[in-house]
Structures are given as structure tokens and as C-alpha cells.
Scaffold this motif. Structure first.
Motif, PDB file in Angstrom:
ATOM      1  N   TRP A 111       9.864   8.904  15.104  1.00  0.00           N
ATOM      2  CA  TRP A 111       9.628   9.477  13.847  1.00  0.00           C
ATOM      3  C   TRP A 111      10.414   8.888  12.878  1.00  0.00           C
ATOM      4  CZ3 TRP A 111       4.609  10.423  13.449  1.00  0.00           C
ATOM      5  CH2 TRP A 111       3.748  11.271  14.341  1.00  0.00           C
ATOM      6  N   VAL A 112       9.886   8.414  11.878  1.00  0.00           N
ATOM      7  CA  VAL A 112      10.559   7.901  10.782  1.00  0.00           C
ATOM      8  C   VAL A 112      10.029   8.613   9.486  1.00  0.00           C
ATOM      9  CG1 VAL A 112      11.112   5.808   9.173  1.00  0.00           C
ATOM     10  CG2 VAL A 112      11.172   5.743  11.811  1.00  0.00           C
ATOM     11  N   MET A 113      10.802   9.262   8.640  1.00  0.00           N
ATOM     12  CA  MET A 113      10.072   9.598   7.534  1.00  0.00           C
ATOM     13  C   MET A 113      10.138   8.929   6.135  1.00  0.00           C
ATOM     14  SD  MET A 113      10.987  13.403   5.759  1.00  0.00           S
ATOM     15  CE  MET A 113      12.549  13.155   5.315  1.00  0.00           C
ATOM     16  N   ARG A 114       9.179   8.593   5.347  1.00  0.00           N
ATOM     17  CA  ARG A 114       9.230   7.827   4.043  1.00  0.00           C
ATOM     18  C   ARG A 114       8.670   8.600   3.029  1.00  0.00           C
ATOM     19  NH1 ARG A 114       8.389   2.491   5.629  1.00  0.00           N
ATOM     20  NH2 ARG A 114       9.691   1.818   7.417  1.00  0.00           N
ATOM     21  N   GLU A 115       9.412   8.577   1.911  1.00  0.00           N
ATOM     22  CA  GLU A 115       8.938   9.308   0.498  1.00  0.00           C
ATOM     23  C   GLU A 115       7.743   8.406  -0.067  1.00  0.00           C
ATOM     24  OE1 GLU A 115      11.367  10.877  -2.494  1.00  0.00           O
ATOM     25  OE2 GLU A 115      13.336  10.808  -1.318  1.00  0.00           O
ATOM     26  N   VAL A 116       6.861   8.906  -0.681  1.00  0.00           N
ATOM     27  CA  VAL A 116       5.763   8.714  -1.205  1.00  0.00           C
ATOM     28  C   VAL A 116       5.536   9.010  -2.560  1.00  0.00           C
ATOM     29  CG1 VAL A 116       4.536   8.058   1.160  1.00  0.00           C
ATOM     30  CG2 VAL A 116       4.275  10.299  -0.128  1.00  0.00           C
ATOM     31  N   GLU A 117       4.726   8.252  -3.385  1.00  0.00           N
ATOM     32  CA  GLU A 117       4.400   8.558  -4.720  1.00  0.00           C
ATOM     33  C   GLU A 117       2.646   8.540  -4.653  1.00  0.00           C
ATOM     34  OE1 GLU A 117       5.007   5.863  -7.883  1.00  0.00           O
ATOM     35  OE2 GLU A 117       5.371   4.119  -6.545  1.00  0.00           O
ATOM     36  N   VAL A 118       2.238   9.299  -5.496  1.00  0.00           N
ATOM     37  CA  VAL A 118       0.717   9.176  -5.695  1.00  0.00           C
ATOM     38  C   VAL A 118       0.364   7.994  -6.844  1.00  0.00           C
ATOM     39  CG1 VAL A 118      -1.572  10.660  -6.386  1.00  0.00           C
ATOM     40  CG2 VAL A 118       0.469  11.786  -5.165  1.00  0.00           C
ATOM     41  N   LEU A 119      -0.470   7.299  -6.307  1.00  0.00           N
ATOM     42  CA  LEU A 119      -0.992   6.050  -6.983  1.00  0.00           C
ATOM     43  C   LEU A 119      -1.936   6.321  -8.043  1.00  0.00           C
ATOM     44  CD1 LEU A 119       0.545   3.131  -7.603  1.00  0.00           C
ATOM     45  CD2 LEU A 119      -1.032   2.257  -5.638  1.00  0.00           C
ATOM     46  N   LEU A 127     -10.453  11.800  -2.559  1.00  0.00           N
ATOM     47  CA  LEU A 127      -9.524  10.983  -1.964  1.00  0.00           C
ATOM     48  C   LEU A 127      -8.252  10.631  -2.837  1.00  0.00           C
ATOM     49  CD1 LEU A 127     -12.076   7.962  -1.334  1.00  0.00           C
ATOM     50  CD2 LEU A 127     -10.902   9.437   0.419  1.00  0.00           C
ATOM     51  N   ALA A 128      -7.121  10.249  -1.934  1.00  0.00           N
ATOM     52  CA  ALA A 128      -5.953   9.892  -2.807  1.00  0.00           C
ATOM     53  C   ALA A 128      -5.566   8.522  -2.137  1.00  0.00           C
ATOM     54  CB  ALA A 128      -5.095  11.283  -2.539  1.00  0.00           C
ATOM     55  N   LEU A 129      -4.834   7.880  -2.885  1.00  0.00           N
ATOM     56  CA  LEU A 129      -4.074   6.557  -2.573  1.00  0.00           C
ATOM     57  C   LEU A 129      -2.631   6.896  -3.004  1.00  0.00           C
ATOM     58  CD1 LEU A 129      -4.062   3.738  -1.804  1.00  0.00           C
ATOM     59  CD2 LEU A 129      -4.456   2.811  -4.097  1.00  0.00           C
ATOM     60  N   LEU A 130      -1.728   6.618  -1.817  1.00  0.00           N
ATOM     61  CA  LEU A 130      -0.338   6.943  -1.711  1.00  0.00           C
ATOM     62  C   LEU A 130       0.430   5.473  -1.697  1.00  0.00           C
ATOM     63  CD1 LEU A 130       0.070   9.816   0.235  1.00  0.00           C
ATOM     64  CD2 LEU A 130      -0.702   9.828  -2.012  1.00  0.00           C
ATOM     65  N   ARG A 131       1.583   5.425  -2.433  1.00  0.00           N
ATOM     66  CA  ARG A 131       2.486   4.150  -1.982  1.00  0.00           C
ATOM     67  C   ARG A 131       3.727   4.743  -1.466  1.00  0.00           C
ATOM     68  NH1 ARG A 131       3.391   1.926  -7.079  1.00  0.00           N
ATOM     69  NH2 ARG A 131       1.945  -0.098  -6.655  1.00  0.00           N
ATOM     70  N   VAL A 132       3.909   4.158  -0.379  1.00  0.00           N
ATOM     71  CA  VAL A 132       5.109   4.557   0.780  1.00  0.00           C
ATOM     72  C   VAL A 132       6.289   3.841   0.335  1.00  0.00           C
ATOM     73  CG1 VAL A 132       4.289   3.058   2.481  1.00  0.00           C
ATOM     74  CG2 VAL A 132       5.857   4.931   2.919  1.00  0.00           C
ATOM     75  N   GLN A 133       7.430   4.092   0.295  1.00  0.00           N
ATOM     76  CA  GLN A 133       8.596   3.575   0.082  1.00  0.00           C
ATOM     77  C   GLN A 133       9.099   2.854   1.280  1.00  0.00           C
ATOM     78  OE1 GLN A 133      11.555   5.866  -1.930  1.00  0.00           O
ATOM     79  NE2 GLN A 133       9.932   6.434  -3.486  1.00  0.00           N
ATOM     80  N   GLY A 134       9.954   1.784   1.112  1.00  0.00           N
ATOM     81  CA  GLY A 134      10.494   1.151   2.563  1.00  0.00           C
ATOM     82  C   GLY A 134       9.902   0.125   3.108  1.00  0.00           C
ATOM     83  N   GLU A 135      10.265  -0.279   4.232  1.00  0.00           N
ATOM     84  CA  GLU A 135       9.520  -1.233   5.039  1.00  0.00           C
ATOM     85  C   GLU A 135       7.998  -1.204   5.048  1.00  0.00           C
ATOM     86  OE1 GLU A 135      11.558  -2.476   8.344  1.00  0.00           O
ATOM     87  OE2 GLU A 135      13.393  -3.090   7.384  1.00  0.00           O
ATOM     88  N   ALA A 136       7.135  -2.334   5.044  1.00  0.00           N
ATOM     89  CA  ALA A 136       5.768  -2.266   5.090  1.00  0.00           C
ATOM     90  C   ALA A 136       5.499  -1.718   6.501  1.00  0.00           C
ATOM     91  CB  ALA A 136       5.194  -3.607   4.874  1.00  0.00           C
ATOM     92  N   LEU A 137       4.223  -0.827   6.568  1.00  0.00           N
ATOM     93  CA  LEU A 137       3.830  -0.489   8.059  1.00  0.00           C
ATOM     94  C   LEU A 137       2.687  -1.290   8.208  1.00  0.00           C
ATOM     95  CD1 LEU A 137       4.135   3.442   7.141  1.00  0.00           C
ATOM     96  CD2 LEU A 137       5.468   1.662   8.601  1.00  0.00           C
TER      97      LEU A 137
END
Length: 271
Positions: A111-119, A127-137
């Protein structure tokens, strides 16, 4: 959803059913050949790191991670789809708590944790669209809006009952039993007036009714067409009998999902 008739009671269903990514460099999950059935074990294996835990994290809290629902990677590898009702309210984000996702990565599913922001938010469709920080999944493939049809076999992927059963990806099978119009109501009767009623009518859209069992923790998870391997909807609500607790003890086996064309429209707004 509860009570007589077919009206939705979001306070007893959706508000409680916070029913709530592949590693960098992995291949996107693409639809299978037309007419070729998807191998379900392979589908689950390929999707495992694209289906995420959505929650909040506080360094000094106990527990530090608080699970709220499911999300999944879509389009670009740094964009995540979930339900609006999965997200915490402003008053819950105190004491330095942050909105995060957790992804199972690598061959061991670490498990890897990433911070996200609400886009972007689509409140009318939950519905909600989030942007995740760090390397792409790695994103899941999205179906065209013509793919979802009544009678099609689907799989629901998510984290039912959250940490109570451990954070393991769980799959439920079912079919699309109906595609029917819906307008999600206001939070309270006091909010109903001429303007809000007109807005409700304008916000009517089709929803997928599923003959499939879902539980708290599944909200925001992908509904995948077993013929194509592509996402056709976002799990949103369950029908319940009696109190909210009966969703666990006596599930109705009837669930609802937001269709994928509304996800595609939300993603287009991110450009």
C-alpha cells in the motif's frame, strides 16, 4: 433508499453508504476483443492497483488513516473518480488532516499513500474528480455510453465495510437490471422551492439499476462490463429495507450506479 414507493432517501442511503492504481509504467487496462468474454480473475488482477481507498490522514490521529470510500484511476494516471458524498465535509478536515488515496502497488500489493486535491465536482450527479500527487497510476478503460445495456453482466470492485474486514479488494458480480431516469433530491424538504424543483427537473439523468449486492465502502467504485472489461458506471447507492444497519444484515441485492458518460463529461471539464 428506503420507505414505500421508489423515492430515494439520500440521508439514509447515500450519506451513510460512503458505500466507501496500477504501478507506474504498467499497461492501461483496455477492453477485450469485441464479443470475447473477460476472464474475471485476470480482470481483478489487472485492476487491483487501479481501484483505490479514499480517506483522510492525520499524523497524530488514531487511527491515522480514516477510510471513507472507493475510487478508481481514470483517463490520465493522476486523475481519480469517486462519489461526491465520499469526500469529507470542511469541518471534518481539522487538525492538519489531509485528503488521500491508498493504492496497492508492486507484485506484493504494497500500500502506497498519495495526497489528492479536489479538481472538479458534479454535485447533481454525486461525482468528484480528484488529482493525485506523485507518479502516475494506471487508469481503467472507460466504456462508450452505448455499452451499458439492460441484461449485461457486470462486476463491482471496491472495499465493502472498509477496515472492518481488512483493506482487501472485493469483487461482486451482477447484471444491469434497468436503466431508468432519476433526479437526486435536495438534502431536506426545506430546500425545495420553485428554483430547486426546476433545477431537479433539469438535472434528470439515467441511472443504472444493478441486480448486485453492495455494502458501505463500495461507493465510488467502478462497475465493469464483463464483456469488454471497461468501466460502465460508478457505484453510488443501495436499496435498503428498514434501518441503515440492515444493509449489512439483510442486503436487498439492488444497487445503483452513475453511468460512465457522466464521468466522461466530468473528465472533459478538467482540461
Amino acid at each position: 433508499m428506503s420507505g414505500a414507493g421508489s423515492g430515494f432517501n439520500r440521508r439514509s442511503v447515500v450519506g451513510w453508504l460512503a458505500v466507501v492504481g496500477m504501478p507506474s509504467g504498467a499497461q492501461e487496462l483496455t477492453p477485450s476483443r469485441a464479443g470475447a468474454p473477460v476472464d474475471l480473475p485476470s480482470l481483478i488482477k489487472r485492476s487491483r492497483s487501479s481501484v483505490l481507498l479514499v480517506g483522510t490522514f492525520g499524523e497524530t490521529d488514531s487511527p491515522r488513516f480514516s477510510f471513507r470510500g472507493t475510487g478508481f484511476v481514470a483517463a490520465e494516471g493522476n486523475l481519480v473518480i469517486t462519489n461526491k458524498h465520499v469526500l469529507p465535509e470542511g469541518g471534518e478536515m481539522t487538525g492538519g488532516r489531509r485528503l488521500v488515496v491508498r493504492a496497492a502497488t508492486g507484485p506484493t500489493g504494497r500500500w502506497v499513500m498519495r495526497e489528492v486535491e479536489v479538481l472538479k465536482l458534479d454535485r447533481e450527479r454525486d461525482l468528484a474528480l480528484l488529482r493525485v500527487q506523485g507518479e502516475a497510476l494506471s487508469p481503467l478503460a472507460l466504456a462508450s455510453d452505448q455499452v451499458a445495456q439492460e441484461g449485461k453482466s457486470v462486476a463491482i470492485l471496491g472495499f465493502p465495510v472498509g477496515g472492518a474486514l481488512g483493506f482487501s479488494l472485493v469483487t461482486h458480480r451482477g447484471i444491469i437490471s434497468s436503466i431508468t431516469p432519476i433526479a437526486l433530491p435536495q438534502a431536506s424538504a426545506q430546500a425545495l422551492n420553485e428554483k430547486s424543483i426546476r433545477k431537479l427537473r433539469e438535472a434528470t439523468f439515467n441511472i443504472l439499476q444493478l441486480d448486485a449486492t453492495a455494502y458501505p465502502g463500495n461507493s465510488g467504485g467502478p462497475v465493469i462490463d464483463l464483456e469488454t472489461g471497461a468501466v460502465v458506471g460508478v457505484l453510488n447507492m443501495v436499496l435498503i429495507k428498514g434501518s441503515r444497519e440492515t444493509a449489512l444484515t439483510h442486503p436487498t441485492g439492488i444497487s445503483y450506479a452513475i453511468p460512465v458518460d457522466l464521468v466522461t463529461k466530468l473528465l472533459a471539464r478538467a482540461d
